[in-house]
Motif scaffolding. Structure first.
Motif, PDB file in Angstrom:
ATOM      1  N   GLY A 292       0.858  -1.177  -0.052  1.00 44.09           N
ATOM      2  CA  GLY A 292      -0.169   0.233   0.048  1.00 44.09           C
ATOM      3  C   GLY A 292       0.783   1.351   0.128  1.00 44.09           C
ATOM      4  O   GLY A 292       1.873   1.307   0.814  1.00 44.09           O
TER       5      GLY A 292
ATOM      6  N   PRO B  35      -0.239   7.524   2.435  1.00 48.42           N
ATOM      7  CA  PRO B  35       0.591   8.265   3.277  1.00 48.42           C
ATOM      8  C   PRO B  35       0.934   7.031   4.236  1.00 48.42           C
ATOM      9  O   PRO B  35       1.909   7.434   4.630  1.00 48.42           O
ATOM     10  CB  PRO B  35      -0.277   9.233   3.644  1.00 48.42           C
ATOM     11  N   ALA B  36       0.128   6.329   4.825  1.00 51.35           N
ATOM     12  CA  ALA B  36       0.740   5.553   5.993  1.00 51.35           C
ATOM     13  C   ALA B  36       1.887   4.535   5.281  1.00 51.35           C
ATOM     14  O   ALA B  36       2.680   4.304   5.921  1.00 51.35           O
ATOM     15  CB  ALA B  36      -0.553   4.447   6.398  1.00 51.35           C
TER      16      ALA B  36
ATOM     17  N   ASP C 276       2.029  -2.091  -4.665  1.00 53.69           N
ATOM     18  CA  ASP C 276       0.775  -1.249  -4.934  1.00 53.69           C
ATOM     19  C   ASP C 276      -0.073  -1.711  -5.991  1.00 53.69           C
ATOM     20  O   ASP C 276       0.720  -1.926  -7.143  1.00 53.69           O
ATOM     21  CB  ASP C 276       0.832   0.128  -4.985  1.00 53.69           C
ATOM     22  N   ALA C 277      -1.410  -1.908  -6.028  1.00 53.97           N
ATOM     23  CA  ALA C 277      -2.223  -2.474  -7.050  1.00 53.97           C
ATOM     24  C   ALA C 277      -2.198  -1.535  -8.081  1.00 53.97           C
ATOM     25  O   ALA C 277      -2.406  -1.743  -9.198  1.00 53.97           O
ATOM     26  CB  ALA C 277      -3.452  -2.772  -6.199  1.00 53.97           C
ATOM     27  N   MET C 278      -2.071  -0.265  -7.992  1.00 57.74           N
ATOM     28  CA  MET C 278      -2.225   0.738  -8.722  1.00 57.74           C
ATOM     29  C   MET C 278      -1.048   1.027  -9.744  1.00 57.74           C
ATOM     30  O   MET C 278      -0.043   0.607  -9.318  1.00 57.74           O
ATOM     31  CB  MET C 278      -2.682   2.210  -8.039  1.00 57.74           C
TER      32      MET C 278
ATOM     33  N   ALA D  15      -7.100  14.310  -2.422  1.00 57.15           N
ATOM     34  CA  ALA D  15      -7.064  14.944  -1.121  1.00 57.15           C
ATOM     35  C   ALA D  15      -6.812  16.465  -1.391  1.00 57.15           C
ATOM     36  O   ALA D  15      -7.242  17.528  -1.065  1.00 57.15           O
ATOM     37  CB  ALA D  15      -6.408  14.498   0.143  1.00 57.15           C
TER      38      ALA D  15
ATOM     39  N   ASN E 152      -5.452  19.344   3.390  1.00 57.88           N
ATOM     40  CA  ASN E 152      -5.629  19.655   4.812  1.00 57.88           C
ATOM     41  C   ASN E 152      -4.695  18.578   5.359  1.00 57.88           C
ATOM     42  O   ASN E 152      -5.105  17.690   6.029  1.00 57.88           O
ATOM     43  CB  ASN E 152      -6.933  19.598   5.300  1.00 57.88           C
TER      44      ASN E 152
ATOM     45  N   TRP F 178      -2.056  -7.478  -4.110  1.00 56.89           N
ATOM     46  CA  TRP F 178      -1.747  -8.517  -2.866  1.00 56.89           C
ATOM     47  C   TRP F 178      -3.163  -9.182  -2.930  1.00 56.89           C
ATOM     48  O   TRP F 178      -4.146  -8.535  -2.896  1.00 56.89           O
ATOM     49  CB  TRP F 178      -1.477  -8.041  -1.563  1.00 56.89           C
TER      50      TRP F 178
ATOM     51  N   GLY G  47      -5.328   1.135   3.203  1.00 57.47           N
ATOM     52  CA  GLY G  47      -6.504   2.007   3.325  1.00 57.47           C
ATOM     53  C   GLY G  47      -7.879   1.429   3.568  1.00 57.47           C
ATOM     54  O   GLY G  47      -8.049   0.321   4.142  1.00 57.47           O
TER      55      GLY G  47
ATOM     56  N   GLY H 293      -7.890   2.707  -5.618  1.00 53.38           N
ATOM     57  CA  GLY H 293      -7.036   1.513  -5.280  1.00 53.38           C
ATOM     58  C   GLY H 293      -7.307   1.149  -3.978  1.00 53.38           C
ATOM     59  O   GLY H 293      -6.994  -0.268  -3.815  1.00 53.38           O
ATOM     60  N   SER H 294      -7.940   1.627  -3.073  1.00 53.25           N
ATOM     61  CA  SER H 294      -8.553   1.250  -1.834  1.00 53.25           C
ATOM     62  C   SER H 294      -9.652   0.568  -1.818  1.00 53.25           C
ATOM     63  O   SER H 294     -10.798   1.336  -1.868  1.00 53.25           O
ATOM     64  CB  SER H 294      -8.458   2.240  -0.397  1.00 53.25           C
TER      65      SER H 294
ATOM     66  N   GLU I  66      -5.741   4.065   7.530  1.00 48.88           N
ATOM     67  CA  GLU I  66      -7.050   4.087   7.504  1.00 48.88           C
ATOM     68  C   GLU I  66      -7.664   2.573   7.435  1.00 48.88           C
ATOM     69  O   GLU I  66      -8.890   2.627   8.022  1.00 48.88           O
ATOM     70  CB  GLU I  66      -7.555   4.702   6.352  1.00 48.88           C
TER      71      GLU I  66
ATOM     72  N   LEU J  96      -5.456  12.398   7.879  1.00 50.74           N
ATOM     73  CA  LEU J  96      -4.058  12.231   7.527  1.00 50.74           C
ATOM     74  C   LEU J  96      -3.142  12.013   8.482  1.00 50.74           C
ATOM     75  O   LEU J  96      -1.992  11.429   8.738  1.00 50.74           O
ATOM     76  CB  LEU J  96      -3.693  13.200   6.632  1.00 50.74           C
TER      77      LEU J  96
HETATM   78  C1  LIG Z   1     -11.945  13.477  -1.772  1.00 51.40           C
HETATM   79  C2  LIG Z   1     -11.124  13.029  -0.578  1.00 51.40           C
HETATM   80  C3  LIG Z   1     -10.586  14.157   0.176  1.00 51.40           C
HETATM   81  C4  LIG Z   1      -9.620  13.953   1.337  1.00 51.40           C
HETATM   82  N1  LIG Z   1      -9.043  15.245   1.880  1.00 51.40           N
HETATM   83  C5  LIG Z   1      -8.497  14.933   2.901  1.00 51.40           C
HETATM   84  C6  LIG Z   1      -7.757  16.035   3.612  1.00 51.40           C
HETATM   85  O1  LIG Z   1      -7.754  17.044   3.190  1.00 51.40           O
HETATM   86  N2  LIG Z   1      -7.263  15.753   5.181  1.00 51.40           N
HETATM   87  C7  LIG Z   1      -7.095  14.675   5.425  1.00 51.40           C
HETATM   88  O2  LIG Z   1      -6.605  14.470   6.599  1.00 51.40           O
HETATM   89  N3  LIG Z   1      -7.550  13.560   4.966  1.00 51.40           N
HETATM   90  C8  LIG Z   1      -8.427  13.836   3.543  1.00 51.40           C
HETATM   91  N4  LIG Z   1      -8.845  12.494   3.031  1.00 51.40           N
HETATM   92  C9  LIG Z   1      -8.495  11.142   3.537  1.00 51.40           C
HETATM   93  C10 LIG Z   1      -7.267  10.691   3.336  1.00 51.40           C
HETATM   94  O3  LIG Z   1      -6.858  10.857   2.125  1.00 51.40           O
HETATM   95  C11 LIG Z   1      -7.016   8.996   3.608  1.00 51.40           C
HETATM   96  O4  LIG Z   1      -7.462   8.866   4.950  1.00 51.40           O
HETATM   97  C12 LIG Z   1      -5.544   8.500   3.476  1.00 51.40           C
HETATM   98  O5  LIG Z   1      -5.297   8.726   2.256  1.00 51.40           O
HETATM   99  C13 LIG Z   1      -5.558   7.142   3.890  1.00 51.40           C
HETATM  100  O6  LIG Z   1      -4.283   6.787   3.731  1.00 51.40           O
HETATM  101  P1  LIG Z   1      -3.812   5.189   3.827  1.00 51.40           P
HETATM  102  O7  LIG Z   1      -2.558   5.217   3.529  1.00 51.40           O
HETATM  103  O8  LIG Z   1      -4.180   4.608   5.046  1.00 51.40           O
HETATM  104  O9  LIG Z   1      -4.418   4.680   2.791  1.00 51.40           O
HETATM  105  P2  LIG Z   1      -4.789   5.040   0.927  1.00 51.40           P
HETATM  106  O10 LIG Z   1      -4.259   6.397   0.869  1.00 51.40           O
HETATM  107  O11 LIG Z   1      -6.095   4.668   0.826  1.00 51.40           O
HETATM  108  O12 LIG Z   1      -3.734   4.093   0.374  1.00 51.40           O
HETATM  109  C14 LIG Z   1      -3.611   2.792   0.481  1.00 51.40           C
HETATM  110  C15 LIG Z   1      -3.191   2.153  -0.913  1.00 51.40           C
HETATM  111  O13 LIG Z   1      -3.265   0.444  -0.644  1.00 51.40           O
HETATM  112  C16 LIG Z   1      -3.361   0.202  -2.223  1.00 51.40           C
HETATM  113  N5  LIG Z   1      -3.901  -1.337  -1.901  1.00 51.40           N
HETATM  114  C17 LIG Z   1      -5.177  -1.534  -1.624  1.00 51.40           C
HETATM  115  N6  LIG Z   1      -5.385  -2.578  -1.493  1.00 51.40           N
HETATM  116  C18 LIG Z   1      -4.330  -3.493  -1.995  1.00 51.40           C
HETATM  117  C19 LIG Z   1      -3.981  -4.676  -2.401  1.00 51.40           C
HETATM  118  N7  LIG Z   1      -4.543  -5.682  -2.493  1.00 51.40           N
HETATM  119  N8  LIG Z   1      -2.712  -4.961  -3.069  1.00 51.40           N
HETATM  120  C20 LIG Z   1      -1.855  -3.868  -3.265  1.00 51.40           C
HETATM  121  N9  LIG Z   1      -2.218  -2.566  -3.124  1.00 51.40           N
HETATM  122  C21 LIG Z   1      -3.307  -2.321  -2.362  1.00 51.40           C
HETATM  123  C22 LIG Z   1      -4.001   1.203  -2.682  1.00 51.40           C
HETATM  124  O14 LIG Z   1      -3.828   1.054  -4.049  1.00 51.40           O
HETATM  125  C23 LIG Z   1      -3.616   2.605  -2.111  1.00 51.40           C
HETATM  126  O15 LIG Z   1      -2.529   3.082  -2.733  1.00 51.40           O
HETATM  127  C24 LIG Z   1      -9.571  12.593   1.835  1.00 51.40           C
HETATM  128  C25 LIG Z   1     -10.092  11.412   1.035  1.00 51.40           C
HETATM  129  C26 LIG Z   1     -10.881  11.748  -0.067  1.00 51.40           C
HETATM  130  C27 LIG Z   1     -11.544  10.855  -0.639  1.00 51.40           C
END
Ligand SMILES: Cc1cc2nc3c(=O)[nH]c(=O)nc-3n(C[C@H](O)[C@H](O)[C@H](O)COP(=O)(O)OP(=O)(O)OC[C@H]3O[C@@H](n4cnc5c(N)ncnc54)[C@H](O)[C@@H]3O)c2cc1C
Length: 418
Positions: free
Chosen positions: A9, A12-13, A32-34, A44, A50, A133, A163, A171-172, A371, A384
């Motif tokens: 994944g 950001p995390a 990553d799947a994408m 975002a 933000n 994955w 995610g 992707g999520s 997330e 975030l």
């Molecule tokens: C429109 C919108 C606006 C937003 N604005 C804000 C903001 O301004 N401030 C804020 O704090 N938050 C904001 N958020 C929320 C924030 O973007 C998410 O909480 C954050 O991106 C989650 O991070 P993450 O790393 O946990 O997961 P993600 O960013 O969702 O990344 C997960 C990754 O895992 C990959 N993945 C998933 N399943 C698989 C698999 N089986 N195999 C391989 N790869 C896989 C995906 O392709 C993806 O790249 C916003 C969200 C949206 C939808």
């Protein structure tokens, strides 16, 4: 000898976990799947990224509700100021907006992501795109659907940062839930958070007012003792926008419990009921009610239309009842909108399944972040912030796990999954 760490994944995390692992000397492979990482992060940034919030930490952590304690522990290690300092070190200065929210100076996500990826590559992190994955191989190892076909990998430590389940086209998609459930990991069902809700508007109201903003209003949830001033938008299906998102957890839970729920809308939060009653009690003579509402209360447009939408004839004719309605207009919500449309997801890997380093208790060597963990928070930079902080904690946990593998102690646990 360099140890191999896999991060699944590239949000950001996951990127944060990869950074910590690489800085700790591991050979890091991020899958990553994408086609490219950080898709949701970039989205975002479209509306102004933000990153975090400037409010005092005790108020900040309360935004995580039932998970305040767990998120507080993570923010203690990588909190809002640390996040701003980290961004500054990437050349991205931040500023505090009038609402206390923190943004990059240019409001965008792309420059930050670009600088970050450049640094990660320089640290030696290897990116493997279009690798989905799909679970564990029977003989052990991680199975991937990859451009060349199926691949199996045997890393020494694994960070899952997959995610939630909103905006699946980025992707999520939450497909990981079943994979972890199959391994006996406790996962709370993924639910929409920071989402819109459905209201049975009349066709007349919906066609005339969809897309219009209700500014300076308060939502009150009497059953949850919750009230907040802000703004939101009337949509064709119901309501959405920041104030609705802030109430979304309580609204979703109430709908789950009772099939529907009713919120109270205060159209004039800066005015007392007594003031509104006195103003409306003024004789209006031959003037229309709309003119009276506008001249006495400043209520017009979509706010006035809401009164007409909800009130019966008797209420419209009675100043005291109309005043009461303006201060507590009931809106019945039938359902949350689908999770794919939500800003974020509630639910995920339960904290009870994790130790303090975010390692799965039953799958030693597997860490989780972002997330996909079972917490939720309103918009305002809290999402975030927790993703970055948990990525940091999981990355540190994975780094320390690798270090222990290098120097095994008599009682240390081996890798069960890899
Ligand atoms: C429109 C919108 C606006 C937003 N604005 C804000 C903001 O301004 N401030 C804020 O704090 N938050 C904001 N958020 C929320 C924030 O973007 C998410 O909480 C954050 O991106 C989650 O991070 P993450 O790393 O946990 O997961 P993600 O960013 O969702 O990344 C997960 C990754 O895992 C990959 N993945 C998933 N399943 C698989 C698999 N089986 N195999 C391989 N790869 C896989 C995906 O392709 C993806 O790249 C916003 C969200 C949206 C939808």
């Amino acid at each position: 000898m360099r140890r191999t760490a896999v991060v699944l994944g590239g949000g950001p995390a996951g990127l944060m976990a990869a950074e910590v692992l690489a800085a700790g000397g591991a050979e890091v492979h991020l899958y990553d799947a994408m086609r490219s990482v950080g898709r949701k992060f970039l989205l975002a940034g479209k509306g102004g990224l933000n990153l975090t919030h400037s409010e005092a930490l005790d108020a900040f952590v309360r935004r995580y509700g039932a998970r305040e304690k767990e998120i507080d522990a993570m923010l203690g290690r990588f909190g809002p100021q640390a996040l701003r300092d980290w961004a500054a070190a990437l050349g991205i200065d931040t500023f505090v907006g009038s609402s206390g929210r923190v943004f990059p100076r240019d409001m965008k996500a792309a420059p930050l992501l670009r600088a970050w990826l450049q640094r990660l590559r320089a640290q030696g992190v290897m990116f493997h795109m279009r690798h989905r994955w799909v679970g564990w191989a029977p003989a052990g190892g991680l199975r991937f659907d990859a451009p060349q076909g199926e691949a199996v990998l045997q890393p020494e430590v694994l960070v899952l940062a997959l995610g939630g389940a909103s905006w699946s086209r980025l992707g999520s998609d939450g497909a990981w839930v079943d994979l972890l459930l199959q391994r006996g990991v406790a996962v709370a069902p993924l639910r929409p958070s920071n989402c819109g809700f459905e209201v049975d508007w009349s066709a007349h109201f919906a066609t005339r007012h969809a897309g219009q903003a209700l500014k300076s209003v308060a939502i009150e949830l009497p059953a949850a003792s919750w009230r907040q001033v802000g703004e939101f938008i009337v949509s064709g299906y119901g309501i959405e926008g920041s104030l609705v998102y802030a109430a979304s957890a309580a609204l979703r839970e109430a709908i789950d419990a009772h099939g529907q729920t009713t919120l109270h809308l205060d159209l004039l939060p800066a005015r007392s009921l007594e003031w509104v009653s006195a103003e409306l009690a003024h004789p209006r003579g031959s003037r229309s009610l709309s003119t009276h509402l506008k001249s006495r209360l400043g209520v017009s447009g979509v706010k006035a239309a809401l009164l007409y939408e909800v009130a019966d004839k008797a209420t419209l004719a009675d100043a005291a009842r109309l005043a009461a309605l303006s201060k507590a207009l009931p809106l019945t919500l039938k359902a949350a909108r689908p999770i794919d449309e939500a800003i974020s997801s509630a639910g995920g890997v339960r904290f009870e399944a994790l130790d303090d380093t975010l390692m799965l208790r039953d799958l030693p060597g597997v860490f989780c972040a972002g997330e996909m963990l079972d917490w939720e928070a309103p918009t305002g930079g809290y999402l975030l912030s927790a993703c970055f902080a948990s990525g940091r904690v999981a990355g540190e946990g994975a780094r320390d796990w690798l270090a222990r593998l290098r120097t095994p102690s008599p009682g240390s646990r081996g890798t069960a999954i890899l």
